[in-house]
Write an enzyme that holds these catalytic residues in place. Structure first.
Site, PDB file in Angstrom:
ATOM      1  N   HIS A   1       6.458  -1.969   3.544  1.00  0.00           N
ATOM      2  CA  HIS A   1       6.219  -3.350   3.975  1.00  0.00           C
ATOM      3  C   HIS A   1       5.382  -4.053   2.931  1.00  0.00           C
ATOM      4  O   HIS A   1       4.530  -3.437   2.279  1.00  0.00           O
ATOM      5  CB  HIS A   1       5.532  -3.402   5.342  1.00  0.00           C
ATOM      6  CG  HIS A   1       4.346  -2.508   5.471  1.00  0.00           C
ATOM      7  ND1 HIS A   1       4.468  -1.140   5.647  1.00  0.00           N
ATOM      8  CD2 HIS A   1       3.014  -2.758   5.418  1.00  0.00           C
ATOM      9  CE1 HIS A   1       3.265  -0.604   5.717  1.00  0.00           C
ATOM     10  NE2 HIS A   1       2.359  -1.568   5.567  1.00  0.00           N
TER      11      HIS A   1
ATOM     12  N   SER B   1      -0.866   2.916   6.372  1.00  0.00           N
ATOM     13  CA  SER B   1      -0.965   3.486   7.725  1.00  0.00           C
ATOM     14  C   SER B   1       0.375   3.536   8.455  1.00  0.00           C
ATOM     15  O   SER B   1       0.487   4.244   9.449  1.00  0.00           O
ATOM     16  CB  SER B   1      -1.983   2.701   8.561  1.00  0.00           C
ATOM     17  OG  SER B   1      -1.606   1.353   8.665  1.00  0.00           O
ATOM     18  N   VAL B   2       1.364   2.793   8.001  1.00  0.00           N
ATOM     19  CA  VAL B   2       2.688   2.838   8.634  1.00  0.00           C
ATOM     20  C   VAL B   2       3.704   3.267   7.577  1.00  0.00           C
ATOM     21  O   VAL B   2       3.864   2.592   6.554  1.00  0.00           O
ATOM     22  CB  VAL B   2       3.082   1.460   9.236  1.00  0.00           C
ATOM     23  CG1 VAL B   2       4.479   1.520   9.837  1.00  0.00           C
ATOM     24  CG2 VAL B   2       2.059   1.009  10.280  1.00  0.00           C
TER      25      VAL B   2
ATOM     26  N   HIS C   1       2.625  -6.987   2.489  1.00  0.00           N
ATOM     27  CA  HIS C   1       1.678  -7.879   3.165  1.00  0.00           C
ATOM     28  C   HIS C   1       1.685  -9.217   2.428  1.00  0.00           C
ATOM     29  O   HIS C   1       1.502  -9.246   1.204  1.00  0.00           O
ATOM     30  CB  HIS C   1       0.252  -7.324   3.080  1.00  0.00           C
ATOM     31  CG  HIS C   1       0.022  -6.026   3.783  1.00  0.00           C
ATOM     32  ND1 HIS C   1      -0.583  -5.938   5.013  1.00  0.00           N
ATOM     33  CD2 HIS C   1       0.307  -4.755   3.420  1.00  0.00           C
ATOM     34  CE1 HIS C   1      -0.681  -4.666   5.373  1.00  0.00           C
ATOM     35  NE2 HIS C   1      -0.142  -3.929   4.427  1.00  0.00           N
TER      36      HIS C   1
ATOM     37  N   ASN D   1       0.846  -1.193   0.000  1.00  0.00           N
ATOM     38  CA  ASN D   1       0.000   0.000   0.000  1.00  0.00           C
ATOM     39  C   ASN D   1       0.882   1.244   0.000  1.00  0.00           C
ATOM     40  O   ASN D   1       1.745   1.391   0.865  1.00  0.00           O
ATOM     41  CB  ASN D   1      -0.904   0.006   1.238  1.00  0.00           C
ATOM     42  CG  ASN D   1      -1.901  -1.140   1.231  1.00  0.00           C
ATOM     43  OD1 ASN D   1      -2.430  -1.502   0.178  1.00  0.00           O
ATOM     44  ND2 ASN D   1      -2.152  -1.734   2.385  1.00  0.00           N
TER      45      ASN D   1
HETATM   46  P1  DGP Z   1      -0.584  -0.559   5.808  1.00  0.00           P
HETATM   47  O1  DGP Z   1      -2.036  -0.205   5.887  1.00  0.00           O
HETATM   48  O2  DGP Z   1      -0.230  -1.163   4.473  1.00  0.00           O
HETATM   49  O3  DGP Z   1       0.323   0.593   6.180  1.00  0.00           O
HETATM   50  O4  DGP Z   1      -0.384  -1.716   6.870  1.00  0.00           O
HETATM   51  C1  DGP Z   1       0.101  -1.542   8.155  1.00  0.00           C
HETATM   52  C2  DGP Z   1      -0.175  -2.808   8.897  1.00  0.00           C
HETATM   53  O5  DGP Z   1       0.625  -2.833  10.056  1.00  0.00           O
HETATM   54  C3  DGP Z   1      -1.620  -2.993   9.373  1.00  0.00           C
HETATM   55  O6  DGP Z   1      -2.186  -4.128   8.717  1.00  0.00           O
HETATM   56  C4  DGP Z   1      -1.516  -3.227  10.864  1.00  0.00           C
HETATM   57  C5  DGP Z   1      -0.054  -3.502  11.079  1.00  0.00           C
HETATM   58  N1  DGP Z   1       0.484  -3.000  12.323  1.00  0.00           N
HETATM   59  C6  DGP Z   1       0.401  -1.730  12.799  1.00  0.00           C
HETATM   60  N2  DGP Z   1       1.037  -1.628  13.982  1.00  0.00           N
HETATM   61  C7  DGP Z   1       1.543  -2.862  14.247  1.00  0.00           C
HETATM   62  C8  DGP Z   1       2.307  -3.387  15.334  1.00  0.00           C
HETATM   63  O7  DGP Z   1       2.661  -2.695  16.289  1.00  0.00           O
HETATM   64  N3  DGP Z   1       2.627  -4.703  15.264  1.00  0.00           N
HETATM   65  C9  DGP Z   1       2.271  -5.494  14.212  1.00  0.00           C
HETATM   66  N4  DGP Z   1       2.641  -6.782  14.251  1.00  0.00           N
HETATM   67  N5  DGP Z   1       1.555  -5.033  13.173  1.00  0.00           N
HETATM   68  C10 DGP Z   1       1.200  -3.728  13.200  1.00  0.00           C
END
Ligand code: DGP
Length: 117
Positions: free
Chosen positions: A103, A98-99, A105, A90
């Protein structure tokens, strides 16, 4: 210096999260909010905020993300074409990013619809 991303803190072992896979380029761990029975995040150790901001010198890092996906799929028993998996990246608001730490998925363990929502 800007604050570390949540993923950088996991990679640096400042926040505990069992690693599904790790090599010199990437670390992978389960998504905290899984969208499928298998939902792994594959994250480069080098901070690249999002895929569209990668530069030529990131080529090896980008390749390592996809090679890691294949290895993880093999390890989880989903590499066979009779099963399978989906990789999603994304970039930006419309995609639901969101981060701000690149990354991939890796989703599997159920039939995934196409087109995605
Ligand atoms: P995106 O929407 O593509 O930015 O996905 C970010 C993903 O990261 C979302 O599916 C939830 C995951 N995520 C957010 N915070 C954490 C965390 O602290 N630990 C883990 N394992 N996943 C997280």
């Amino acid at each position: 210096m800007s604050e570390k991303t949540i993923f950088q803190k996991i990679i640096d072992r400042e926040i505990p999260a069992p690693l599904v896979y790790e090599d010199e380029w990437v670390a992978a761990f389960n998504d905290v909010n899984p969208q499928a029975p298998i939902h792994v995040l594959i994250v480069p150790k080098k901070l690249i905020p999002r895929v569209g901001e990668a530069v030529a010198e990131d080529q090896a890092t980008l390749g390592a993300l996809l090679l890691a996906a294949g290895k993880i799929a093999d390890k989880l028993g989903i590499k066979d074409r009779s099963k399978g998996f989906r990789l999603v990246i994304n970039h930006g608001k419309d995609a639901g990013e969101s981060v701000p730490h690149l990354h991939v998925h890796l989703l599997a363990g159920r039939s995934l619809e196409w087109p995605p929502g």
